[in-house]
Design an enzyme around this catalytic site. Structure first.
Site: not given
Ligand code: GLN
Length: 211
Positions: A93, A186, A188
């Site tokens: 992410c 994610h 994890e």
């Molecule tokens: N929206 C976040 C970003 O732009 C990422 C979200 C996440 O890691 N769950 O960094």
């Protein structure tokens, strides 16, 4: 017989030490996943924490905050040095955003270790978070359940990037380029350890190649 990790994989050689960048975000769940695959999880806050690591996880969180802290703690160069030395990386992410070569409509890229373009929060405000079953052309074991939280959309991938998983619209959501892995979701947060095991496999392959 080779010893086995708690999830049943073979453990050959010394236990791998996998760092988790612990400036902000989803650190503890990655530590648990790393322990479950029979590796040692190491929290990384300062450059000296990177010493002797076999791999590094860049977790989810807020990429804008993480980039500031990476520079405040002087981690940018030593993390790049670790990657350029061939240590495998897994970005999830926000971690994928930090690894990307291009960030559309926004910030300067950070590590530029993955030849792809991401759009932050690309799945839209209504879909702040959602779960989906993902096709896994590049992973054994069938579909994978992905948890997406304000996830980046991968808008464009270079030719060197292998697609490990796609969403229902066919967009890449898990990718590999050499030693670098990244997911928009994610891994994890579910009990599916395929991505973490792949990271451990890259460590083992690297150790084998250096023998
Ligand atoms: N929206 C976040 C970003 O732009 C990422 C979200 C996440 O890691 N769950 O960094």
């Amino acid at each position: 017989m080779a010893p086995r990790s708690p999830d049943g994989g073979d453990l050959r050689g010394p236990i791998s030490r996998i760092g988790v960048l612990a400036l902000q975000g989803a650190v503890r769940e990655h530590e648990r996943a790393i322990t479950e695959i029979g590796a040692e999880a190491v929290r990384v806050r300062l450059p000296r924490d990177l010493a002797g690591l076999d791999a590094l996880v860049l977790p989810g969180g807020e990429s804008t905050t993480m980039r500031k802290l990476i520079d405040a703690y002087g981690l940018r160069e030593p993390i790049l040095a670790l990657a350029h030395a061939g240590a495998p990386m897994l970005g999830t992410c926000a971690g994928m955003i930090l690894l990307a070569d291009r960030i559309i409509d926004g910030d300067e890229p950070v590590f530029r270790l993955l030849d792809l373009a991401v759009r932050r929060n690309g799945y839209g405000r209504q879909l702040d978070s959602f779960e989906a079953d993902l096709e896994t052309p590049g992973l054994p074991g069938g579909p994978l359940h992905g948890v997406f939280i304000r996830a980046p959309i991968v808008e464009d991938v270079g030719r060197a990037v292998e697609i490990l998983a796609r969403d229902a619209d066919g967009r890449p959501v898990a990718v590999r380029q050499g030693q670098v892995l990244a997911t928009a979701f994610h891994p994890e947060l579910t009990s599916d350890r395929r991505l973490h095991r792949l990271l451990r496999q890259l460590i083992a392959d690297r150790a084998e190649a250096r023998r």
